[in-house]
Scaffold this motif. Structure first.
Motif, PDB file in Angstrom:
ATOM      1  N   ASP A 123       0.993   1.583  -9.223  1.00  0.00           N
ATOM      2  CA  ASP A 123      -0.247   1.902  -8.605  1.00  0.00           C
ATOM      3  C   ASP A 123      -0.859   0.524  -8.327  1.00  0.00           C
ATOM      4  OD1 ASP A 123      -1.238   0.646 -11.226  1.00  0.00           O
ATOM      5  OD2 ASP A 123      -2.119   2.627 -11.730  1.00  0.00           O
ATOM      6  N   VAL A 124      -2.007   0.282  -7.711  1.00  0.00           N
ATOM      7  CA  VAL A 124      -2.534  -0.895  -7.173  1.00  0.00           C
ATOM      8  C   VAL A 124      -2.665  -1.724  -8.127  1.00  0.00           C
ATOM      9  CG1 VAL A 124      -4.611  -2.080  -6.312  1.00  0.00           C
ATOM     10  CG2 VAL A 124      -3.608   0.191  -5.265  1.00  0.00           C
ATOM     11  N   SER A 145       2.309   1.640  -3.415  1.00  0.00           N
ATOM     12  CA  SER A 145       1.315   2.255  -4.468  1.00  0.00           C
ATOM     13  C   SER A 145       0.929   3.591  -4.304  1.00  0.00           C
ATOM     14  CB  SER A 145      -0.160   1.203  -4.450  1.00  0.00           C
ATOM     15  OG  SER A 145      -0.651   1.606  -3.205  1.00  0.00           O
ATOM     16  N   LEU A 184       0.855  -3.236  -9.373  1.00  0.00           N
ATOM     17  CA  LEU A 184       1.156  -4.612  -8.196  1.00  0.00           C
ATOM     18  C   LEU A 184       0.508  -5.612  -8.265  1.00  0.00           C
ATOM     19  CD1 LEU A 184       2.060  -1.671  -5.192  1.00  0.00           C
ATOM     20  CD2 LEU A 184       3.684  -3.122  -6.661  1.00  0.00           C
ATOM     21  N   GLU A 187      -5.767  -7.039  -5.981  1.00  0.00           N
ATOM     22  CA  GLU A 187      -6.449  -5.671  -5.697  1.00  0.00           C
ATOM     23  C   GLU A 187      -7.493  -5.453  -4.664  1.00  0.00           C
ATOM     24  OE1 GLU A 187      -8.409  -4.512  -9.618  1.00  0.00           O
ATOM     25  OE2 GLU A 187      -6.489  -5.201 -10.456  1.00  0.00           O
ATOM     26  N   GLN A 232       0.852  -1.188   0.023  1.00  0.00           N
ATOM     27  CA  GLN A 232       0.139  -0.043  -0.088  1.00  0.00           C
ATOM     28  C   GLN A 232       0.940   1.164  -0.132  1.00  0.00           C
ATOM     29  OE1 GLN A 232      -2.665  -0.819   3.252  1.00  0.00           O
ATOM     30  NE2 GLN A 232      -4.147  -1.888   2.051  1.00  0.00           N
TER      31      GLN A 232
END
Lengths: 613, 199
Positions: free
Chosen positions: A472-473, A464, A476, A509, A461
């Protein structure tokens, strides 16, 4: 002929008359009928509209019910967590009780043995302790008395009784009780703590004496907590005067530090003389021949005495003591036996990556040099000492080690048997439902997997959120999907691989969308429960994970630092080992008692700590 | 997945972030996106001419961020031709191709009859160059494969890359252009036109 015509005519006439008669009557009737029809139609229309609106209301109510059910589920989870926490706290409480008792006995027996008259301070300490023990005894004998934890007992039993089909009203009622319980609990704590606690220690040497006193004052009205320490010696024992007061916390010899509990996060340092030069873990510089250095007995981390405060926490005892074959070792083999069960390798890599990797483009996407990754991983797993990660130039090697470690576990982090559950949970369209199922599935993970996952998620987190990495999420999730989620079987066939690969990122996610403080309870159980002062970042982020239901503990942490420090003190007192204390005397023993307080108090600005000599 | 004998499969390998997807997208769609999204695995199809008839060029864009031996082996065993991409701005990315090449060699037995292109991408970023053209060429010679420097961003050498790759295939006669032969699309268009004229 005529008669026939006349007959016909008559018939015609009569027919006409009948037709006329009919015509006359039918028109108003017809009109009436039409009017009736019209009215009927209107009624139908109205009832139709009503039906539609009723249906709308029904669906609205349904969705509301769904949302509330999810909330209820969350609340139930939360209650379970709280109950567990309460049990833990109770265990700690009992332990402390026993230890206080032991301290009291020690004081009594020591005085008897030495046949020295009781000093004033000593007497007051003893008085406090015996008063306390009496109170504790009383509390034990009478269950309805003011034993602190009873209030929580009640609340827990009330809340754990929530059954699945209870209505919204009862839920409201439950939360309200929770609030009152919280208030009561807090009041109790404060009132209980509004006392002056005096720890003191006196020692008479042949020709000098050391008098030390620590006074901790916690006012009832919630004002600043004050701690005053005094150490007095007679003039000619210079050594103690010089050394201890000037550098009260960081420079104190390692043996004097309070040994932390087994499950704790602190290192257990012993000081040694350098023979073979090694790298200091926090600063990365070599230790110099002939000088002193500290080595943690549990995890073998090496540090300069002055760097000890910066040594990465928590300490992971098992991880480096047992060299294991990587291919067969499961995550549990790498993780320490006490929570948080996170392999040291994971923690060290994450520390380093967060230290200098958060501005690296493509962090975790770009891979490091394969051979270097292998070598470093080998060193981390098998080496006797920690390789200094800050000497590794390419951050991608470290991310590579972390990914390689996770990828090559015999079982993926999310385990084979929960693989399907995770994938299905992540694919639920409704966010709330999906998360609820995920929470459930996470709770089914084995502890080492759950804690490690939590630690990783908090870290990812952070990654990100760092725009510089461009990870970003979603990115990743793509990179970590195959690494963490894996497949449901050890050797999947190609079609399964292809199919799973598209589903894995969704799971990550979803996991990344879970708030940080949910993960913290697993990754830093001590810090969320009692130790938030050491992680000053965490309280700022504390957003209640379950929305309306607030947890009493969290609230307390955020609002009343004084009570936090109290709970911390509980922990530190817990660490006293009486037999350890007996090995040292005089000023050393005093420091045994005082130093943990000073260390924790320096985290609070509203505490004045003064040393007089 | 039904095995289509007519397909010609090209697999693109390379480290993460060297521009595999960018190259493929530039070739297939003619576009360049400046976003930063790792690939899991994508497949693109393009109609080309092969042995005087039409066949599908299937380009598999693989992932560079996590090497999964099983998936890599699968792609290699299914592939007919390979593009090994590195970034001229990262020596590390060239290093990472070596195990991939070894893997291709191990699975295919010999690489002599297999078209392989070594590609140094990002040739527009001259300022950050870490790998000289000569080094790329030397590596290509060692591997007995063709070499080219490209830039998906400036569209330099992208089409040439695929043309040369197809030219390397000796078992079939292939080219990107499908002139003289009608593609399926064109045929369909003709059919439609014919119907219109009847009306």
């Amino acid at each position: 002929m005529e008669s026939a015509a006349g007959n016909l005519y008559n018939q015609f006439q009569s027919l006409r008359a009948q037709v006329d008669g009919l015509n006359e009557g039918i028109e108003p009737q017809f009109l009436q009928l039409a009017v009736n029809f019209e009215e009927c139609r209107k009624k139908w229309l109205r009832s139709g509209e009503e039906l539609v609106s009723c249906k709308e209301m029904l669906t609205k109510a349904e969705t509301e019910r769904g949302a509330l059910e999810v909330k209820l589920k969350h609340a139930r989870n939360q209650v379970d967590v709280e109950i567990r926490r309460r049990q833990k706290a109770e265990a700690v409480y009992e332990k402390l009780e026993r230890q206080l008792e032991l301290i009291r006995e020690l004081l009594v027996s020591e005085n008897n043995g030495n046949s020295v008259h009781l000093n004033e301070e000593q007497r007051s300490a003893l008085a406090f302790l015996s008063a306390h023990s009496q109170a504790a005894q009383a509390a034990k004998s009478n269950l309805n008395s003011s034993r602190r934890l009873n209030t929580i007992d009640e609340s827990a039993s009330l809340l754990s009784d929530i059954s699945y089909d209870q209505t919204d009203d009862s839920l409201d009622w439950d939360t309200s009780t929770m609030k009152t319980v919280r208030l009561r609990k807090r009041q109790k704590r404060v009132s209980h703590a509004s006392t002056q606690i005096v720890f003191s220690c006196i020692n008479d040497f042949v020709n000098e004496s050391v008098v030390a006193k620590t006074t901790i004052t916690v006012p009832v009205n919630g004002g600043a907590v004050e701690a005053v320490s005094t150490i007095e010696t007679v003039p000619y024992w210079t050594r103690s005067r010089k050394k201890t007061p000037s550098t009260p916390v960081s420079d104190f010899p390692a043996q004097m530090q309070t040994p932390k509990p087994k499950g704790g996060k602190k290192h257990h340092f012993v000081s040694k003389t350098v023979i073979k030069s090694e790298f200091c873990v926090p600063c990365g510089k070599r230790t110099k021949f002939g000088k002193m250095y500290l080595r943690c007995q549990d995890c073998r981390a090496v540090t300069h005495p002055e760097c000890r405060e910066r040594c990465p926490l928590p300490c992971n005892p098992n991880a480096f003591s047992t060299p294991i074959k990587n291919t067969e070792a499961t995550l549990a083999d790498f993780a320490p036996a006490t929570s948080p069960k996170i392999p040291a390798l994971v923690i060290y890599c994450i520390k380093e990556i967060e230290h200098r990797g958060l501005h690296e483009i493509g962090l975790y996407r770009i891979s490091g040099h394969e051979r270097m990754v292998k070598e470093l991983k080998e060193k981390l797993i098998r080496g006797k000492t920690l390789p200094p990660l800050n000497k590794v130039e390419d951050i991608n090697v470290i991310t590579g080690v972390l990914k390689d470690f996770l990828r090559n576990l015999p079982e993926p982090l999310l385990t084979f048997h929960l693989n399907k559950a995770f994938m299905e949970a992540a694919e639920i369209q409704d966010d709330d439902n999906s998360l609820a199922v995920l929470y459930q599935t996470i709770s089914e993970l084995p502890e080492p997997n759950r804690d490690t996952l939590a630690c990783l998620m908090i870290h990812l987190q952070k990654v990100s959120q760092s725009v510089d990495t461009k990870m970003d999420v979603n990115n990743l999730a793509r990179v970590f999907g195959p690494t963490l989620v894996g497949h449901a079987v050890p050797d999947p066939d190609p079609m399964t691989i292809l199919h799973d690969t598209n589903r894995q990122p969704r799971v990550i996610e979803r996991l990344l969308s879970i708030p940080t403080n949910y993960w913290s309870q697993f990754a830093y159980p001590d810090s969320t429960a009692m130790d938030s002062a050491h992680h000053s970042v965490t309280p700022d982020r504390k957003v209640s994970m379950l929305g309306p239901v607030t947890t009493p503990e969290h609230q307390m942490m955020a609002k009343t630092p004084s009570s936090t420090s109290l709970s911390q003190r509980m922990i530190t007192i817990k660490c006293f080992k009486i037999k350890d204390i007996q090995h040292y005397s005089g000023i050393e023993r005093l420091w045994y008692i005082v130093s943990p307080y000073l260390r924790e108090f320096k985290d609070f600005t509203n505490i004045s700590s003064s040393l007089k000599f | 997945m039904p095995e289509q004998s007519n397909d010609y499969r090209v697999v693109v390998f390379g480290a993460g972030g060297v521009g595999k997807s960018s190259l493929v997208l530039r070739f297939v769609k003619g576009t360049f996106r400046d976003t930063y999204i790792p690939t899991v695995e994508d497949t693109y199809r393009q109609v080309i001419s092969c042995d005087k008839s039409v066949c599908t060029l299937q380009i598999t864009d693989t992932t560079g961020s996590h090497q999964f031996p099983a998936m890599q082996r699968l792609s290699i065993s299914k592939g007919h031709a390979f593009i090994l991409v590195y970034s001229i701005t990262s020596r590390q990315s060239l290093e990472e191709l070596k195990p991939i090449y070894q893997q291709v060699l191990a699975i295919k037995g010999s690489t002599e009859s297999i078209p392989i292109m070594l590609v140094g991408n990002k040739s527009d970023e001259m300022a950050q160059r870490e790998v000289e053209t000569k080094e790329g060429e030397a590596q290509a010679t060692a591997w007995k494969c063709a070499f080219m420097e490209t830039s998906a961003k400036t569209n330099s050498n992208v089409k040439e890359l695929f043309q040369e790759l197809l030219a390397l295939e000796k078992k079939r006669d292939m080219s990107l252009s499908i002139d003289g032969k009608r593609s399926g699309k064109q045929k369909r268009a003709d059919k439609l036109k014919g119907k219109c004229s009847v009306m």
